[in-house]
Design an enzyme around this catalytic site. Sequence first.
Site, PDB file in Angstrom:
ATOM      1  CB  SER A   6      -0.912   0.047   1.194  1.00 34.71           C
ATOM      2  OG  SER A   6      -1.536   1.356   1.436  1.00 34.71           O
ATOM      3  CE1 TYR A  64      -4.215  -2.589   4.692  1.00 35.95           C
ATOM      4  CE2 TYR A  64      -3.590  -0.057   4.226  1.00 35.95           C
ATOM      5  CZ  TYR A  64      -4.064  -1.675   3.974  1.00 35.95           C
ATOM      6  OH  TYR A  64      -3.954  -1.739   2.368  1.00 35.95           O
TER       7      TYR A  64
END
Length: 242
Positions: free
Chosen positions: A128, A141
Amino acid sequence: MSDSELAGRTALVTGAASGIGAAIARRFRTAGARVAGLDLQPASDADEALVADLRSDADVAEAVARLGGIDILVHAAAISVHGGVIDTDTAAWADIYDVNVIGAVRLLRQAVPAMRARGGGSILLLSSINADFATPTLAAYAASKAAIESLTRTAALEFAPDGIRINAIAPASVDTPLLRDSFDRAEDPQAARAANILRHPLGRLGTPEDVAELALFLASDRASWITGAIHPLDGGASVTRR
């Protein structure tokens, strides 16, 4: 590029029941691959739907064994919670790492020996844009995705002598149910969506199909000299994080 370039190959895609994983499963099938989709619920876009929990060594081992060898592995499954470093509880930190990072290790442990026996393979891990930027609202995350990028580089060095390539894709905001849920939590969901789009110089959110096209390239023989790389897919967002 041929629409049969993955013909004769078996691909395992995690997170294949929705979003990015589902789009990758669909694209690989149109390119001729036999696709097994692994998720907590059956994946409708796969040739074979494997229901398994990435937190479980036994589940992952059983799922991979059923396929009789894998040529391509894609780890697109991930979980997240909204929260900062100290207001995300310990159990959530551990669970996110268990699925996002240790889940990847479980998959590698089961898939790589068969790839070695077959003379090579291609592995893709989903990272990400948040791996490279401070992300106070997604602390656990983001940290897990930074770990995925480190894992990618180390595994690439370890597996290269066996002809196994491993790369990561690092998307920015992709229009998935998970992203839409985050907008829905805002006081004004439409304003939240518009503000997010403005962070991307190309003026739109990414689509799962955007990710699937890059995944197809990296999994194919066209990328045969690419390994250990983190590939941004972000509409220009990392050029100017705004």
